[in-house]
Design a protein around this motif. Sequence first.
Motif, short mmCIF file in Angstrom:
data_model
loop_
_atom_site.label_atom_id
_atom_site.label_comp_id
_atom_site.label_asym_id
_atom_site.label_seq_id
_atom_site.Cartn_x
_atom_site.Cartn_y
_atom_site.Cartn_z
N ALA A 343 49.59 76.19 -10.78
CA ALA A 343 49.66 75.88 -12.21
C ALA A 343 48.29 75.51 -12.75
O ALA A 343 47.90 75.92 -13.85
CB ALA A 343 50.65 74.75 -12.45
N LEU A 344 47.52 74.73 -11.99
CA LEU A 344 46.17 74.36 -12.43
C LEU A 344 45.28 75.60 -12.55
O LEU A 344 44.55 75.77 -13.54
CB LEU A 344 45.55 73.37 -11.45
N THR A 345 45.34 76.46 -11.55
CA THR A 345 44.52 77.68 -11.59
C THR A 345 44.91 78.55 -12.77
O THR A 345 44.05 79.08 -13.50
CB THR A 345 44.69 78.47 -10.28
N ALA A 346 46.22 78.68 -13.00
CA ALA A 346 46.70 79.52 -14.10
C ALA A 346 46.28 78.96 -15.45
O ALA A 346 45.86 79.71 -16.35
CB ALA A 346 48.22 79.64 -14.02
N ALA A 352 42.26 76.42 -20.63
CA ALA A 352 42.76 75.09 -20.99
C ALA A 352 42.37 74.07 -19.94
O ALA A 352 42.36 74.38 -18.75
CB ALA A 352 44.29 75.12 -21.14
N ASP A 353 42.03 72.84 -20.39
CA ASP A 353 41.95 71.73 -19.45
C ASP A 353 43.38 71.41 -19.00
O ASP A 353 44.33 71.56 -19.79
CB ASP A 353 41.36 70.48 -20.12
N THR A 366 60.36 69.69 -9.72
CA THR A 366 59.73 69.95 -11.01
C THR A 366 58.27 69.52 -10.99
O THR A 366 57.94 68.44 -10.53
CB THR A 366 60.47 69.19 -12.14
N VAL A 367 57.40 70.37 -11.49
CA VAL A 367 55.98 70.06 -11.66
C VAL A 367 55.71 69.92 -13.15
O VAL A 367 56.09 70.79 -13.94
CB VAL A 367 55.09 71.16 -11.05
N VAL A 368 55.08 68.81 -13.54
CA VAL A 368 54.73 68.63 -14.95
C VAL A 368 53.27 69.02 -15.15
O VAL A 368 52.43 68.84 -14.26
CB VAL A 368 54.97 67.18 -15.41
N LEU A 369 52.99 69.55 -16.33
CA LEU A 369 51.68 70.10 -16.63
C LEU A 369 51.27 69.60 -18.01
O LEU A 369 52.03 69.71 -18.97
CB LEU A 369 51.75 71.63 -16.61
N ALA A 370 50.08 69.00 -18.09
CA ALA A 370 49.51 68.60 -19.36
C ALA A 370 48.36 69.54 -19.68
O ALA A 370 47.47 69.75 -18.85
CB ALA A 370 49.01 67.16 -19.31
N LEU A 371 48.38 70.13 -20.86
CA LEU A 371 47.37 71.10 -21.27
C LEU A 371 46.59 70.57 -22.46
O LEU A 371 47.16 69.93 -23.35
CB LEU A 371 48.02 72.43 -21.64
N SER A 372 45.30 70.85 -22.47
CA SER A 372 44.43 70.46 -23.58
C SER A 372 43.65 71.69 -24.03
O SER A 372 42.92 72.29 -23.23
CB SER A 372 43.47 69.35 -23.14
N VAL A 373 43.83 72.06 -25.30
CA VAL A 373 43.14 73.24 -25.83
C VAL A 373 42.43 72.86 -27.12
O VAL A 373 42.78 71.88 -27.78
CB VAL A 373 44.12 74.41 -26.08
N ARG A 374 41.45 73.64 -27.48
CA ARG A 374 40.71 73.38 -28.72
C ARG A 374 41.62 73.57 -29.93
O ARG A 374 42.42 74.50 -29.97
CB ARG A 374 39.51 74.31 -28.82
N ARG A 375 41.48 72.67 -30.88
CA ARG A 375 42.29 72.77 -32.09
C ARG A 375 41.96 74.05 -32.84
O ARG A 375 40.81 74.46 -32.93
CB ARG A 375 42.07 71.56 -32.98
N GLY A 376 43.01 74.64 -33.40
CA GLY A 376 42.82 75.90 -34.11
C GLY A 376 43.06 77.12 -33.26
O GLY A 376 43.20 78.23 -33.78
N ARG A 377 43.11 76.93 -31.95
CA ARG A 377 43.38 78.08 -31.08
C ARG A 377 44.88 78.35 -31.06
O ARG A 377 45.67 77.44 -30.80
CB ARG A 377 42.89 77.79 -29.68
#
Length: 549
Positions: A343-346, A352-353, A366-377
Amino acid sequence: MPERRTLEPDRTDRPDEAATVLLPTVREILRYDDVARALPEVLSGDAALDRPVRWVHVSESAQSARLISGGELLLSTGVGWPSDERELAALADQLIRDGVAGLVLELSDRMPTAPPALVAAFQAAGLPFVVLHREVRFIAITEAVHSRIIDDQMVALRARDEIHALFTELSLRGSPADFIVSQAGRALAAPVVLEDVNHQVIAAETLGAADDALDDWEHRSRAAHRGDGDGWLITPVEARGTRWGHLIALPGEPHPAGRSNVLEQAAVALALSRLADRDDDEWTRQSHDRLLGALLGRRFASESGLVARVEAAGFAVTGRTLIGAAVTVRTAGADAARVVAAALTAAREVGADALAAAHPSQNRGTVVLALSVRRGRPITDAVFGDIARAVARELRSPENSVQLAVGSEAPGIPGLLASIEEATELLGRADSGRGRTAVVHRVERRPLLRLVNAMGSDPRMQEHSEQMLRPLIEYDLANGGDLLEVLRAYLTHPGNRTRAAGASHLSRSVFYQRIALIEDLLGMDLDDGETLSALHAALLARRADGYPR
Protein backbone atom coordinates in the motif's frame (compact mmCIF):
# COMPACT_ATOMS: atom_id res chain seq x y z
CA MET A 1 50.07 13.63 45.83
CA PRO A 2 50.44 11.99 42.39
CA GLU A 3 48.20 13.23 39.63
CA ARG A 4 45.20 11.04 38.82
CA ARG A 5 43.89 10.91 35.27
CA THR A 6 40.88 8.67 35.71
CA LEU A 7 37.83 10.03 33.96
CA GLU A 8 39.30 13.31 32.88
CA PRO A 9 36.77 15.62 31.24
CA ASP A 10 35.84 14.61 27.70
CA ARG A 11 37.69 16.77 25.20
CA THR A 12 35.33 17.26 22.27
CA ASP A 13 34.51 19.91 19.75
CA ARG A 14 30.81 19.53 20.43
CA PRO A 15 29.84 22.59 22.46
CA ASP A 16 26.85 20.98 24.14
CA GLU A 17 28.82 18.09 25.57
CA ALA A 18 29.33 18.27 29.32
CA ALA A 19 32.43 17.00 31.10
CA THR A 20 32.13 13.49 32.43
CA VAL A 21 33.05 14.75 35.91
CA LEU A 22 31.49 17.96 37.19
CA LEU A 23 34.79 19.48 38.28
CA PRO A 24 35.03 22.15 41.00
CA THR A 25 35.74 25.68 39.81
CA VAL A 26 38.32 28.18 41.06
CA ARG A 27 35.47 30.19 42.59
CA GLU A 28 34.19 27.19 44.53
CA ILE A 29 37.66 26.38 45.87
CA LEU A 30 38.13 29.95 47.11
CA ARG A 31 34.96 29.48 49.18
CA TYR A 32 36.28 26.40 51.00
CA ASP A 33 36.61 27.12 54.72
CA ASP A 34 40.38 26.66 54.87
CA VAL A 35 40.88 29.01 51.92
CA ALA A 36 38.36 31.58 53.11
CA ARG A 37 40.10 31.84 56.51
CA ALA A 38 43.31 32.75 54.70
CA LEU A 39 41.60 35.91 53.31
CA PRO A 40 41.97 35.32 49.55
CA GLU A 41 42.26 38.34 47.27
CA VAL A 42 41.71 38.02 43.52
CA LEU A 43 44.27 40.17 41.69
CA SER A 44 43.30 39.15 38.14
CA GLY A 45 40.93 36.93 36.13
CA ASP A 46 37.62 37.67 37.88
CA ALA A 47 35.78 36.63 34.71
CA ALA A 48 37.62 33.27 34.68
CA LEU A 49 36.85 32.20 38.25
CA ASP A 50 34.36 29.61 36.94
CA ARG A 51 37.11 27.72 35.10
CA PRO A 52 37.04 24.02 36.08
CA VAL A 53 39.93 22.70 38.14
CA ARG A 54 41.06 19.24 37.11
CA TRP A 55 43.62 18.82 39.91
CA VAL A 56 45.53 20.83 42.55
CA HIS A 57 49.33 20.95 42.72
CA VAL A 58 51.69 22.46 45.27
CA SER A 59 54.74 23.87 43.49
CA GLU A 60 57.54 25.85 45.11
CA SER A 61 60.01 25.92 42.23
CA ALA A 62 59.96 27.14 38.69
CA GLN A 63 61.14 23.72 37.46
CA SER A 64 58.19 21.78 38.95
CA ALA A 65 55.79 24.25 37.37
CA ARG A 66 56.81 22.87 33.98
CA LEU A 67 55.28 19.50 34.88
CA ILE A 68 51.66 20.64 34.75
CA SER A 69 49.50 19.33 31.90
CA GLY A 70 46.57 21.76 31.94
CA GLY A 71 43.58 22.47 34.13
CA GLU A 72 45.47 22.46 37.45
CA LEU A 73 45.22 25.04 40.21
CA LEU A 74 48.75 25.80 41.41
CA LEU A 75 49.41 26.54 45.11
CA SER A 76 52.71 28.11 46.17
CA THR A 77 54.51 30.26 48.76
CA GLY A 78 56.98 31.36 46.07
CA VAL A 79 59.92 30.24 48.20
CA GLY A 80 61.71 28.65 45.24
CA TRP A 81 60.75 31.22 42.66
CA PRO A 82 63.36 33.42 40.99
CA SER A 83 63.61 37.04 42.09
CA ASP A 84 64.49 38.47 38.68
CA GLU A 85 61.50 40.10 36.95
CA ARG A 86 62.35 38.62 33.58
CA GLU A 87 62.59 35.12 35.04
CA LEU A 88 59.27 35.62 36.83
CA ALA A 89 57.68 36.74 33.57
CA ALA A 90 59.07 33.62 31.89
CA LEU A 91 57.58 31.50 34.71
CA ALA A 92 54.20 33.15 34.20
CA ASP A 93 54.38 32.57 30.44
CA GLN A 94 55.19 28.89 31.05
CA LEU A 95 52.19 28.44 33.37
CA ILE A 96 49.83 30.23 31.04
CA ARG A 97 51.09 28.34 28.00
CA ASP A 98 50.63 24.99 29.75
CA GLY A 99 46.98 25.80 30.56
CA VAL A 100 47.06 26.34 34.31
CA ALA A 101 43.56 26.99 35.70
CA GLY A 102 44.84 29.55 38.18
CA LEU A 103 47.64 30.50 40.58
CA VAL A 104 47.28 30.89 44.37
CA LEU A 105 50.18 32.56 46.22
CA GLU A 106 50.46 32.60 50.01
CA LEU A 107 52.06 35.89 51.06
CA SER A 108 54.80 35.74 53.70
CA ASP A 109 57.76 37.66 55.05
CA ARG A 110 59.87 36.27 52.22
CA MET A 111 57.30 37.47 49.59
CA PRO A 112 55.00 40.07 51.23
CA THR A 113 53.46 41.19 47.92
CA ALA A 114 52.66 39.58 44.61
CA PRO A 115 55.43 39.97 42.02
CA PRO A 116 54.30 42.65 39.50
CA ALA A 117 55.58 40.58 36.56
CA LEU A 118 53.29 37.69 37.51
CA VAL A 119 50.31 39.96 38.13
CA ALA A 120 50.76 41.69 34.77
CA ALA A 121 51.10 38.41 32.87
CA PHE A 122 48.00 36.85 34.46
CA GLN A 123 46.00 40.03 33.94
CA ALA A 124 46.95 40.06 30.26
CA ALA A 125 45.91 36.41 29.93
CA GLY A 126 42.67 36.93 31.90
CA LEU A 127 43.53 34.06 34.26
CA PRO A 128 42.91 33.97 38.03
CA PHE A 129 45.84 35.06 40.21
CA VAL A 130 44.93 34.95 43.92
CA VAL A 131 46.94 35.89 46.97
CA LEU A 132 46.30 34.61 50.52
CA HIS A 133 46.96 37.09 53.31
CA ARG A 134 47.15 34.46 56.04
CA GLU A 135 48.96 31.17 56.35
CA VAL A 136 47.05 28.10 55.23
CA ARG A 137 47.69 24.35 55.27
CA PHE A 138 48.03 23.49 51.58
CA ILE A 139 47.47 19.82 52.38
CA ALA A 140 43.96 20.66 53.65
CA ILE A 141 43.13 22.36 50.35
CA THR A 142 44.48 19.53 48.19
CA GLU A 143 42.70 16.89 50.28
CA ALA A 144 39.37 18.72 50.06
CA VAL A 145 39.61 19.34 46.31
CA HIS A 146 40.89 15.86 45.46
CA SER A 147 38.21 14.21 47.59
CA ARG A 148 35.58 16.20 45.75
CA ILE A 149 37.02 15.25 42.34
CA ILE A 150 37.39 11.57 43.24
CA ASP A 151 33.85 11.45 44.64
CA ASP A 152 32.55 12.96 41.41
CA GLN A 153 34.61 10.45 39.44
CA MET A 154 32.94 7.63 41.34
CA VAL A 155 29.53 9.14 40.63
CA ALA A 156 30.46 9.30 36.95
CA LEU A 157 31.71 5.70 36.97
CA ARG A 158 28.50 4.49 38.59
CA ALA A 159 26.45 6.53 36.13
CA ARG A 160 28.35 5.04 33.19
CA ASP A 161 27.88 1.54 34.57
CA GLU A 162 24.15 2.16 34.98
CA ILE A 163 23.79 3.52 31.45
CA HIS A 164 25.78 0.61 30.04
CA ALA A 165 23.66 -1.90 31.97
CA LEU A 166 20.44 -0.21 30.90
CA PHE A 167 21.10 -0.30 27.17
CA THR A 168 22.75 -3.71 27.29
CA GLU A 169 19.61 -5.08 28.93
CA LEU A 170 17.42 -3.40 26.30
CA SER A 171 19.55 -4.98 23.55
CA LEU A 172 19.37 -8.46 25.09
CA ARG A 173 15.64 -8.10 25.63
CA GLY A 174 15.08 -7.11 22.01
CA SER A 175 13.33 -3.88 22.94
CA PRO A 176 11.85 -1.92 20.00
CA ALA A 177 13.40 1.27 18.71
CA ASP A 178 10.81 3.62 20.19
CA PHE A 179 11.36 2.24 23.70
CA ILE A 180 15.14 2.56 23.40
CA VAL A 181 14.75 6.16 22.24
CA SER A 182 12.34 6.85 25.09
CA GLN A 183 14.83 5.53 27.64
CA ALA A 184 17.60 7.69 26.16
CA GLY A 185 15.42 10.79 26.37
CA ARG A 186 14.43 10.07 29.96
CA ALA A 187 18.04 9.40 30.95
CA LEU A 188 19.16 12.73 29.46
CA ALA A 189 16.01 14.61 30.54
CA ALA A 190 16.00 16.12 27.05
CA PRO A 191 14.20 15.38 23.77
CA VAL A 192 15.85 12.55 21.81
CA VAL A 193 14.96 11.74 18.19
CA LEU A 194 15.81 8.80 15.95
CA GLU A 195 15.75 9.82 12.29
CA ASP A 196 16.51 7.93 9.09
CA VAL A 197 19.13 8.99 6.56
CA ASN A 198 16.51 11.19 4.85
CA HIS A 199 15.97 13.16 8.07
CA GLN A 200 12.51 11.74 8.67
CA VAL A 201 11.62 10.88 12.26
CA ILE A 202 11.32 7.19 13.10
CA ALA A 203 10.83 7.55 16.85
CA ALA A 204 11.03 10.39 19.35
CA GLU A 205 10.89 11.04 23.07
CA THR A 206 9.82 14.67 23.29
CA LEU A 207 9.00 14.72 27.01
CA GLY A 208 5.65 16.29 26.20
CA ALA A 209 7.04 19.01 23.92
CA ALA A 210 6.33 17.51 20.47
CA ASP A 211 5.37 20.89 18.99
CA ASP A 212 8.68 22.53 19.89
CA ALA A 213 10.93 19.50 19.49
CA LEU A 214 9.67 18.24 16.12
CA ASP A 215 8.38 21.37 14.40
CA ASP A 216 10.03 21.88 10.98
CA TRP A 217 12.20 18.88 11.80
CA GLU A 218 13.79 18.13 8.44
CA HIS A 219 15.00 21.71 7.91
CA ARG A 220 16.41 21.99 11.45
CA SER A 221 18.03 18.57 11.27
CA ARG A 222 19.80 19.29 8.00
CA ALA A 223 21.08 22.57 9.45
CA ALA A 224 22.37 20.75 12.55
CA HIS A 225 24.24 18.24 10.39
CA ARG A 226 25.92 21.17 8.68
CA GLY A 227 27.06 22.42 12.08
CA ASP A 228 24.30 24.98 12.70
CA GLY A 229 22.47 23.04 15.42
CA ASP A 230 23.30 24.96 18.58
CA GLY A 231 23.48 22.43 21.40
CA TRP A 232 22.42 19.44 19.27
CA LEU A 233 24.31 16.19 19.85
CA ILE A 234 24.28 13.80 16.87
CA THR A 235 25.40 10.15 16.90
CA PRO A 236 25.15 7.83 13.87
CA VAL A 237 23.29 4.52 14.17
CA GLU A 238 25.30 2.07 12.10
CA ALA A 239 26.83 -1.40 12.05
CA ARG A 240 28.69 -3.56 9.54
CA GLY A 241 29.34 -0.56 7.35
CA THR A 242 25.65 0.36 7.02
CA ARG A 243 24.27 3.60 8.41
CA TRP A 244 20.53 3.51 9.05
CA GLY A 245 20.09 6.92 10.59
CA HIS A 246 21.08 9.21 13.43
CA LEU A 247 20.20 9.53 17.09
CA ILE A 248 19.92 13.16 18.10
CA ALA A 249 19.72 14.72 21.56
CA LEU A 250 18.46 18.27 21.77
CA PRO A 251 20.01 20.67 24.31
CA GLY A 252 19.77 19.62 27.94
CA GLU A 253 21.52 19.56 31.28
CA PRO A 254 24.86 17.75 31.77
CA HIS A 255 24.73 14.05 32.62
CA PRO A 256 27.23 12.47 35.06
CA ALA A 257 27.95 9.71 32.55
CA GLY A 258 28.48 12.23 29.74
CA ARG A 259 25.73 13.14 27.30
CA SER A 260 27.63 11.73 24.33
CA ASN A 261 28.23 8.46 26.19
CA VAL A 262 24.51 8.05 26.90
CA LEU A 263 23.66 8.73 23.28
CA GLU A 264 26.36 6.38 21.97
CA GLN A 265 25.19 3.54 24.23
CA ALA A 266 21.62 4.05 22.98
CA ALA A 267 22.85 4.10 19.37
CA VAL A 268 24.61 0.74 19.90
CA ALA A 269 21.38 -0.74 21.29
CA LEU A 270 19.47 0.61 18.29
CA ALA A 271 22.05 -0.82 15.88
CA LEU A 272 21.77 -4.26 17.50
CA SER A 273 17.97 -4.02 17.35
CA ARG A 274 18.20 -3.08 13.68
CA LEU A 275 20.50 -6.00 12.91
CA ALA A 276 18.03 -8.35 14.57
CA ASP A 277 15.17 -7.14 12.36
CA ARG A 278 14.58 -9.42 9.42
CA ASP A 279 12.67 -6.73 7.53
CA ASP A 280 14.47 -3.66 6.23
CA ASP A 281 11.24 -1.65 6.61
CA GLU A 282 10.68 -2.63 10.24
CA TRP A 283 11.50 0.80 11.68
CA THR A 284 9.21 2.57 9.21
CA ARG A 285 6.40 0.13 9.93
CA GLN A 286 6.80 0.63 13.69
CA SER A 287 6.70 4.40 13.20
CA HIS A 288 3.50 4.22 11.16
CA ASP A 289 1.94 1.82 13.69
CA ARG A 290 2.57 4.32 16.50
CA LEU A 291 1.33 7.35 14.56
CA LEU A 292 -1.86 5.77 13.25
CA GLY A 293 -2.43 4.03 16.58
CA ALA A 294 -2.23 7.41 18.33
CA LEU A 295 -4.64 8.92 15.80
CA LEU A 296 -7.24 6.13 15.85
CA GLY A 297 -6.95 5.67 19.62
CA ARG A 298 -7.20 9.44 20.25
CA ARG A 299 -3.93 9.18 22.17
CA PHE A 300 -2.66 12.70 21.55
CA ALA A 301 -2.83 15.70 23.85
CA SER A 302 -3.16 18.31 21.11
CA GLU A 303 -3.80 18.38 17.39
CA SER A 304 -0.70 20.54 16.84
CA GLY A 305 1.46 18.00 18.66
CA LEU A 306 0.25 15.15 16.44
CA VAL A 307 0.70 17.31 13.34
CA ALA A 308 4.32 17.93 14.36
CA ARG A 309 4.87 14.20 14.84
CA VAL A 310 3.42 13.06 11.52
CA GLU A 311 5.06 15.87 9.54
CA ALA A 312 8.42 15.00 11.10
CA ALA A 313 7.84 11.46 9.81
CA GLY A 314 7.43 12.78 6.26
CA PHE A 315 3.62 13.03 6.11
CA ALA A 316 2.69 16.61 5.18
CA VAL A 317 -0.49 18.03 6.74
CA THR A 318 -0.29 21.80 6.40
CA GLY A 319 -1.77 22.99 3.11
CA ARG A 320 -2.67 19.44 2.06
CA THR A 321 -5.82 17.43 1.40
CA LEU A 322 -5.95 14.35 3.64
CA ILE A 323 -7.83 11.16 2.82
CA GLY A 324 -8.35 8.02 4.85
CA ALA A 325 -8.57 4.59 3.27
CA ALA A 326 -8.81 0.97 4.35
CA VAL A 327 -7.51 -2.09 2.50
CA THR A 328 -8.00 -5.82 2.70
CA VAL A 329 -6.50 -8.49 0.46
CA ARG A 330 -8.28 -11.81 0.40
CA THR A 331 -5.48 -14.29 -0.10
CA ALA A 332 -3.66 -16.67 2.22
CA GLY A 333 -0.23 -15.19 1.57
CA ALA A 334 -1.13 -11.52 2.06
CA ASP A 335 -0.27 -10.88 5.70
CA ALA A 336 -0.64 -7.38 7.13
CA ALA A 337 3.05 -6.52 6.76
CA ARG A 338 3.04 -7.33 3.05
CA VAL A 339 -0.17 -5.40 2.49
CA VAL A 340 1.24 -2.39 4.39
CA ALA A 341 4.41 -2.41 2.28
CA ALA A 342 2.44 -2.78 -0.95
CA ALA A 343 0.00 0.00 0.00
CA LEU A 344 2.83 2.42 0.81
CA THR A 345 4.59 1.67 -2.47
CA ALA A 346 1.35 2.06 -4.42
CA ALA A 347 0.46 5.38 -2.75
CA ARG A 348 3.90 6.80 -3.47
CA GLU A 349 3.64 5.71 -7.09
CA VAL A 350 0.68 8.08 -7.52
CA GLY A 351 2.58 10.92 -5.81
CA ALA A 352 0.97 10.90 -2.35
CA ASP A 353 2.58 11.00 1.08
CA ALA A 354 1.33 8.00 2.99
CA LEU A 355 1.14 6.31 6.37
CA ALA A 356 0.00 2.69 6.54
CA ALA A 357 -0.48 0.21 9.36
CA ALA A 358 -2.59 -2.73 10.37
CA HIS A 359 -5.77 -1.49 12.04
CA PRO A 360 -5.14 -1.64 15.81
CA SER A 361 -8.60 -3.01 16.66
CA GLN A 362 -9.68 -5.00 13.61
CA ASN A 363 -9.31 -8.78 13.50
CA ARG A 364 -9.86 -9.33 9.80
CA GLY A 365 -6.55 -8.11 8.47
CA THR A 366 -7.62 -4.57 7.69
CA VAL A 367 -4.84 -2.13 6.80
CA VAL A 368 -5.56 1.58 7.24
CA LEU A 369 -3.97 4.12 4.93
CA ALA A 370 -3.61 7.87 5.40
CA LEU A 371 -2.93 9.83 2.22
CA SER A 372 -1.72 13.40 1.82
CA VAL A 373 -1.94 15.12 -1.56
CA ARG A 374 -1.50 18.69 -2.74
CA ARG A 375 -4.65 20.75 -2.62
CA GLY A 376 -6.28 21.25 -5.97
CA ARG A 377 -5.14 17.91 -7.31
CA PRO A 378 -8.15 15.87 -8.49
CA ILE A 379 -8.63 12.63 -6.53
CA THR A 380 -10.56 10.44 -8.94
CA ASP A 381 -11.70 6.84 -8.89
CA ALA A 382 -8.97 6.16 -11.41
CA VAL A 383 -6.29 7.25 -8.92
CA PHE A 384 -7.60 4.91 -6.25
CA GLY A 385 -8.03 2.20 -8.85
CA ASP A 386 -4.34 2.64 -9.63
CA ILE A 387 -3.53 2.20 -5.93
CA ALA A 388 -5.66 -0.93 -5.63
CA ARG A 389 -4.16 -2.49 -8.76
CA ALA A 390 -0.64 -1.52 -7.64
CA VAL A 391 -1.25 -3.32 -4.33
CA ALA A 392 -2.32 -6.42 -6.22
CA ARG A 393 0.73 -6.10 -8.48
CA GLU A 394 3.12 -5.65 -5.56
CA LEU A 395 1.81 -8.81 -3.93
CA ARG A 396 2.40 -10.68 -7.20
CA SER A 397 -0.49 -13.05 -6.94
CA PRO A 398 -3.24 -13.18 -9.60
CA GLU A 399 -5.66 -14.59 -7.05
CA ASN A 400 -5.55 -11.48 -4.91
CA SER A 401 -8.80 -9.63 -4.54
CA VAL A 402 -7.92 -6.16 -3.25
CA GLN A 403 -10.70 -4.26 -1.52
CA LEU A 404 -9.97 -0.53 -1.11
CA ALA A 405 -12.46 1.69 0.72
CA VAL A 406 -11.97 5.44 0.58
CA GLY A 407 -13.27 8.03 3.06
CA SER A 408 -14.03 11.70 2.60
CA GLU A 409 -11.44 14.33 1.77
CA ALA A 410 -10.39 16.35 4.82
CA PRO A 411 -8.25 19.44 5.55
CA GLY A 412 -6.78 18.41 8.90
CA ILE A 413 -6.22 15.76 11.56
CA PRO A 414 -9.82 15.56 12.92
CA GLY A 415 -11.12 15.15 9.37
CA LEU A 416 -8.48 12.50 8.62
CA LEU A 417 -9.58 10.52 11.67
CA ALA A 418 -13.22 10.66 10.52
CA SER A 419 -12.19 9.73 6.98
CA ILE A 420 -10.29 6.62 8.14
CA GLU A 421 -13.24 5.56 10.29
CA GLU A 422 -15.60 6.05 7.32
CA ALA A 423 -13.34 3.90 5.15
CA THR A 424 -13.07 1.18 7.80
CA GLU A 425 -16.84 1.11 8.27
CA LEU A 426 -17.40 1.08 4.51
CA LEU A 427 -14.94 -1.77 4.02
CA GLY A 428 -16.75 -3.86 6.60
CA ARG A 429 -19.99 -3.45 4.71
CA ALA A 430 -18.58 -3.72 1.16
CA ASP A 431 -19.46 -6.44 -1.28
CA SER A 432 -16.50 -8.79 -1.73
CA GLY A 433 -16.21 -8.08 -5.45
CA ARG A 434 -15.48 -11.74 -6.07
CA GLY A 435 -13.84 -12.39 -9.40
CA ARG A 436 -12.34 -8.91 -9.73
CA THR A 437 -8.68 -8.16 -9.01
CA ALA A 438 -9.13 -4.74 -7.42
CA VAL A 439 -12.33 -3.10 -6.16
CA VAL A 440 -12.66 0.50 -4.96
CA HIS A 441 -15.49 1.64 -2.68
CA ARG A 442 -16.07 5.39 -2.16
CA VAL A 443 -17.88 6.79 0.86
CA GLU A 444 -19.46 9.41 -1.42
CA ARG A 445 -21.75 6.63 -2.58
CA ARG A 446 -22.88 6.00 1.03
CA PRO A 447 -24.58 9.26 2.08
CA LEU A 448 -26.04 7.87 5.31
CA LEU A 449 -22.63 6.66 6.46
CA ARG A 450 -21.11 10.10 5.74
CA LEU A 451 -23.93 11.85 7.59
CA VAL A 452 -23.67 9.68 10.69
CA ASN A 453 -19.88 9.92 10.83
CA ALA A 454 -20.14 13.69 10.59
CA MET A 455 -22.63 13.73 13.50
CA GLY A 456 -21.25 10.80 15.46
CA SER A 457 -20.13 12.89 18.43
CA ASP A 458 -23.40 14.84 18.58
CA PRO A 459 -25.21 13.88 21.83
CA ARG A 460 -28.53 13.82 19.99
CA MET A 461 -27.25 11.16 17.61
CA GLN A 462 -25.86 9.16 20.51
CA GLU A 463 -29.19 9.44 22.32
CA HIS A 464 -31.01 8.22 19.20
CA SER A 465 -28.69 5.21 18.98
CA GLU A 466 -29.18 4.35 22.64
CA GLN A 467 -32.98 4.62 22.51
CA MET A 468 -33.28 2.54 19.36
CA LEU A 469 -30.89 -0.24 20.34
CA ARG A 470 -31.14 -0.44 24.16
CA PRO A 471 -33.39 -3.56 24.23
CA LEU A 472 -31.00 -5.47 21.95
CA ILE A 473 -27.89 -4.31 23.85
CA GLU A 474 -29.37 -5.36 27.19
CA TYR A 475 -30.48 -8.71 25.81
CA ASP A 476 -27.04 -9.45 24.34
CA LEU A 477 -25.29 -8.47 27.59
CA ALA A 478 -27.62 -10.63 29.71
CA ASN A 479 -27.60 -13.68 27.44
CA GLY A 480 -24.31 -13.50 25.55
CA GLY A 481 -26.39 -12.94 22.44
CA ASP A 482 -25.66 -11.77 18.94
CA LEU A 483 -28.76 -9.75 18.11
CA LEU A 484 -26.81 -6.61 17.22
CA GLU A 485 -24.67 -8.55 14.75
CA VAL A 486 -27.75 -10.20 13.23
CA LEU A 487 -29.43 -6.81 12.84
CA ARG A 488 -26.25 -5.43 11.25
CA ALA A 489 -26.20 -8.27 8.70
CA TYR A 490 -29.90 -7.75 7.99
CA LEU A 491 -29.37 -4.02 7.35
CA THR A 492 -26.30 -4.70 5.18
CA HIS A 493 -28.41 -6.90 2.88
CA PRO A 494 -31.92 -5.41 3.08
CA GLY A 495 -34.50 -7.42 1.23
CA ASN A 496 -32.22 -10.47 0.88
CA ARG A 497 -32.55 -12.58 4.01
CA THR A 498 -30.63 -15.46 2.47
CA ARG A 499 -27.48 -13.34 2.01
CA ALA A 500 -28.02 -11.75 5.41
CA ALA A 501 -28.19 -15.18 7.05
CA GLY A 502 -24.98 -16.18 5.29
CA ALA A 503 -23.26 -13.02 6.50
CA SER A 504 -24.35 -13.88 10.04
CA HIS A 505 -23.02 -17.45 9.70
CA LEU A 506 -26.41 -18.76 10.79
CA SER A 507 -28.81 -21.17 9.19
CA ARG A 508 -31.85 -19.56 7.60
CA SER A 509 -34.21 -20.96 10.22
CA VAL A 510 -32.10 -19.71 13.15
CA PHE A 511 -31.64 -16.35 11.41
CA TYR A 512 -35.43 -15.96 10.99
CA GLN A 513 -35.88 -16.75 14.69
CA ARG A 514 -33.38 -14.01 15.60
CA ILE A 515 -35.18 -11.50 13.36
CA ALA A 516 -38.50 -12.35 14.99
CA LEU A 517 -36.96 -11.86 18.44
CA ILE A 518 -35.49 -8.50 17.38
CA GLU A 519 -38.89 -7.33 16.12
CA ASP A 520 -40.48 -8.48 19.38
CA LEU A 521 -37.91 -6.74 21.62
CA LEU A 522 -38.02 -3.51 19.62
CA GLY A 523 -41.72 -3.57 18.93
CA MET A 524 -40.96 -2.69 15.30
CA ASP A 525 -41.58 -4.11 11.85
CA LEU A 526 -38.27 -4.71 10.05
CA ASP A 527 -40.02 -4.60 6.70
CA ASP A 528 -40.79 -0.91 7.20
CA GLY A 529 -38.37 1.34 5.26
CA GLU A 530 -38.37 4.21 7.76
CA THR A 531 -37.69 1.81 10.62
CA LEU A 532 -34.80 0.27 8.73
CA SER A 533 -33.29 3.71 8.05
CA ALA A 534 -33.59 4.71 11.72
CA LEU A 535 -32.01 1.44 12.89
CA HIS A 536 -29.28 1.71 10.28
CA ALA A 537 -28.40 5.22 11.50
CA ALA A 538 -28.42 4.02 15.11
CA LEU A 539 -26.00 1.17 14.34
CA LEU A 540 -23.69 3.47 12.38
CA ALA A 541 -23.73 6.00 15.22
CA ARG A 542 -22.86 3.27 17.71
CA ARG A 543 -19.75 2.46 15.65
CA ALA A 544 -18.85 6.11 15.14
CA ASP A 545 -19.02 6.62 18.90
CA GLY A 546 -16.28 4.05 19.43
CA TYR A 547 -18.30 1.05 20.65
CA PRO A 548 -16.94 -2.41 19.82
CA ARG A 549 -17.70 -3.61 16.34
